[in-house]
Enzyme design. Sequence first.
Site, mmCIF file in Angstrom:
data_model
loop_
_atom_site.group_PDB
_atom_site.id
_atom_site.type_symbol
_atom_site.label_atom_id
_atom_site.label_comp_id
_atom_site.label_asym_id
_atom_site.label_seq_id
_atom_site.Cartn_x
_atom_site.Cartn_y
_atom_site.Cartn_z
ATOM 1 C CD GLU A 1 -2.794 -1.199 2.247
ATOM 2 O OE1 GLU A 1 -3.186 0.035 3.136
ATOM 3 O OE2 GLU A 1 -3.680 -2.003 2.498
ATOM 4 C CG HIS B 1 -6.063 0.663 4.430
ATOM 5 N ND1 HIS B 1 -4.967 0.152 4.826
ATOM 6 C CD2 HIS B 1 -6.801 0.505 5.686
ATOM 7 C CE1 HIS B 1 -5.017 -0.155 6.088
ATOM 8 N NE2 HIS B 1 -6.197 0.160 6.701
HETATM 9 P P1 NAD Z 1 -9.399 -8.167 17.206
HETATM 10 O O1 NAD Z 1 -7.962 -8.226 17.668
HETATM 11 O O2 NAD Z 1 -10.346 -7.673 17.980
HETATM 12 O O3 NAD Z 1 -9.539 -9.427 16.494
HETATM 13 C C1 NAD Z 1 -8.716 -10.305 15.671
HETATM 14 C C2 NAD Z 1 -9.161 -11.767 16.028
HETATM 15 O O4 NAD Z 1 -8.500 -12.677 15.040
HETATM 16 C C3 NAD Z 1 -8.883 -12.142 17.158
HETATM 17 O O5 NAD Z 1 -10.157 -12.594 17.776
HETATM 18 C C4 NAD Z 1 -8.077 -13.287 17.131
HETATM 19 O O6 NAD Z 1 -8.260 -14.402 18.170
HETATM 20 C C5 NAD Z 1 -8.179 -13.878 15.882
HETATM 21 N N1 NAD Z 1 -7.215 -14.497 15.104
HETATM 22 C C6 NAD Z 1 -5.798 -14.364 15.370
HETATM 23 N N2 NAD Z 1 -5.197 -15.255 14.727
HETATM 24 C C7 NAD Z 1 -6.067 -15.864 14.012
HETATM 25 C C8 NAD Z 1 -5.869 -17.320 13.189
HETATM 26 N N3 NAD Z 1 -4.562 -17.716 12.882
HETATM 27 N N4 NAD Z 1 -7.025 -17.720 12.823
HETATM 28 C C9 NAD Z 1 -8.290 -17.124 12.967
HETATM 29 N N5 NAD Z 1 -8.503 -16.179 13.733
HETATM 30 C C10 NAD Z 1 -7.306 -15.522 14.354
HETATM 31 O O7 NAD Z 1 -9.078 -7.106 16.016
HETATM 32 P P2 NAD Z 1 -10.267 -6.246 15.133
HETATM 33 O O8 NAD Z 1 -10.453 -4.861 15.848
HETATM 34 O O9 NAD Z 1 -11.499 -6.998 14.995
HETATM 35 O O10 NAD Z 1 -9.567 -6.128 13.585
HETATM 36 C C11 NAD Z 1 -9.349 -7.100 12.984
HETATM 37 C C12 NAD Z 1 -8.509 -6.722 11.657
HETATM 38 O O11 NAD Z 1 -9.002 -5.834 10.726
HETATM 39 C C13 NAD Z 1 -7.113 -6.123 12.010
HETATM 40 O O12 NAD Z 1 -6.445 -6.759 10.920
HETATM 41 C C14 NAD Z 1 -7.327 -4.803 11.870
HETATM 42 O O13 NAD Z 1 -5.780 -4.314 11.763
HETATM 43 C C15 NAD Z 1 -8.218 -4.670 10.796
HETATM 44 N N6 NAD Z 1 -8.680 -3.345 10.497
HETATM 45 C C16 NAD Z 1 -8.823 -2.874 9.232
HETATM 46 C C17 NAD Z 1 -9.487 -1.522 8.896
HETATM 47 C C18 NAD Z 1 -9.612 -1.274 7.662
HETATM 48 O O14 NAD Z 1 -9.498 0.011 7.651
HETATM 49 N N7 NAD Z 1 -9.738 -1.788 6.578
HETATM 50 C C19 NAD Z 1 -10.154 -1.007 10.269
HETATM 51 C C20 NAD Z 1 -10.008 -1.462 11.276
HETATM 52 C C21 NAD Z 1 -9.155 -2.676 11.530
HETATM 53 C C1 MLT Z 2 -6.805 -0.052 11.617
HETATM 54 O O1 MLT Z 2 -6.098 -0.946 11.589
HETATM 55 O O2 MLT Z 2 -7.178 0.682 12.578
HETATM 56 C C2 MLT Z 2 -6.919 0.260 10.140
HETATM 57 O O3 MLT Z 2 -6.414 -0.050 8.993
HETATM 58 C C3 MLT Z 2 -7.473 1.682 10.022
HETATM 59 C C4 MLT Z 2 -6.462 2.777 9.331
HETATM 60 O O4 MLT Z 2 -5.579 2.971 10.119
HETATM 61 O O5 MLT Z 2 -6.786 3.298 8.564
#
Ligand code: NAD
Ligand code: MLT
Length: 528
Positions: free
Chosen positions: A262, A280
Amino acid sequence: MTLRILISDPLSDEGLHALHQDDRIEVTVSTELSVDELLHCIGEYDALLVRSQTQVTKEVLRQASKLKVIGRAGVGVDNIDLDAATEHGVLVVNAPDGNTNSAAEHTMAMLMALARKIPQAYAALKEHRWDRKSFVGVELKNKTLGIVGLGRIGAEVAERAKGQKMNVIAYDPYLTEEKAEKMGIQYGCLEDVLGAGDFITVHTPLLKETKHLINHKAFSQMKDGVQIVNCARGGIIDEEALYEAILSGKVAGAALDVFEEEPVQNYKLLELPEVIATPHLGASTVEAQENVAIDVCRDVLQILTGGLAKNPVNFPSVPAEVMKRIEPYFHLSEKIGAFISRLTDEAVEEVCIYYSGELADLDTAPLTRNTVKGLLRRYMGEHVNDVNAHFLAQKKGIVIIEHKSSSTKGFTNLLTVEIKTKSGARKVAGTLLSGLGARIVKVDDYSVDVKPSGHLILIQHKDQPGAIGRVGSLLANFDINIATMQVGRLDVGGSAIMMLTIDRQAEGHVVDELRRLTDIFAVIAIDL
Ligand code: NAD
Ligand code: MLT
């Protein structure tokens, strides 16, 4: 003293408000820094605030000599080298809750857009093509959504998918059958989820274990015509394997918000008509950006001004009520660590920390860290802090052992630290006296009563008339005033110790002269 914060990715103004209000803080917003520019300037800052764009690498941390805290406005910390941050004693805090809802809503938007080919239809219409045949979609109702990773966002997606009348099956190492049942979803192992899903969405963090979790083998275990969503992290899905799975017809479509690289450089995957994408944007809502900026700025401000972080990533969080109970012992534990470090010049191999009396009922891990910090600072200086104390001790091969006992040994609380070296062991015990504060009450087997602060001299000598007088006269010759003196002995005429508090530091030559006095075995100057 002004505390300088660098903000190197765009952050909502709402969050910055608290920082701008505080006149101890100076904020620099610089969101277009090159890697070299960041390396060049990071040494000037006490805190760094980022989103996912800034790569906080080993090299950046090596240059960050003043840095105390990195705030990540969001959840994922895969853009920060956590081991290097810990090694350098830099606390990493994030904002894990503020964008959960936005990310879950974005996942649902992508899922629906994917099922109904909305972006493709929109693009055709924008090109003035009225095409109703090419964009026939599928319903979500009665389809199965496989969720890999049922944390904050995964669980929210599950709820929403049920609202769309989908069947949900999920895999997460922390998910139990009972919990799944309570949530009204099906519980499965990874293979079950991959095999059952008409749609599969991933919501794990990007870790060593989850890198390319969805690879060639995983695609081969899926239904033909499966559709994939990734709004978590690029790299959880192997993009090359996805590309091939789409070309082969195994995967009917994919909705991607995140990418292995990215900003995206290689558009091969994105050029496939089956792939819809956003750059993203999962957390890109006004609400989420306000939430995460407010949360992370609050934690960074707390850390810089001596408070506690709510969301530490590379450091165990201590609940406020536990903190309140152990805080009074912080000074004592660090001072005992610093004191005992002076009692040997050999490498420490083991540190045993005994918590007795009312201390035994407390969560003492922060006190152990603090003791180790005090101990290591003799040779490693201010660089050692609560974040890296254990890491640095481990790196030096020092074994740390905690013991707890309710026996009070006459004190309501007693903290005893014993260090072991090749040639022996030394022991120092201290207590917190109500209304009087911290006291050192034992050095090896000798009982004393000394405030662990200021300039101390510990003298081991023979219990003979005149020894104390000789020490007093010599210090007087150097114009050093003795504020307090304690004497402890085991047997009459045997070995004894003197603990002196003096009004100014005893320089090396004074200590040498003391060592030359008759019946004096050892002299150690300790400045606490
Ligand atoms: P979280 O820590 O609450 O949940 C992650 C879950 O994944 C946990 O329950 C954990 O046990 C599970 N996990 C870990 N390893 C695993 C495996 N091998 N197989 C199955 N499950 C597994 O995190 P969250 O707040 O729910 O965020 C989830 C993801 O979303 C993260 O990667 C975060 O960076 C991403 N995210 C992306 C955006 C975006 O802008 N696209 C925004 C927010 C979060
Ligand atoms: C995150 O991990 O919180 C997301 O990727 C959100 C971001 O930083 O844009």
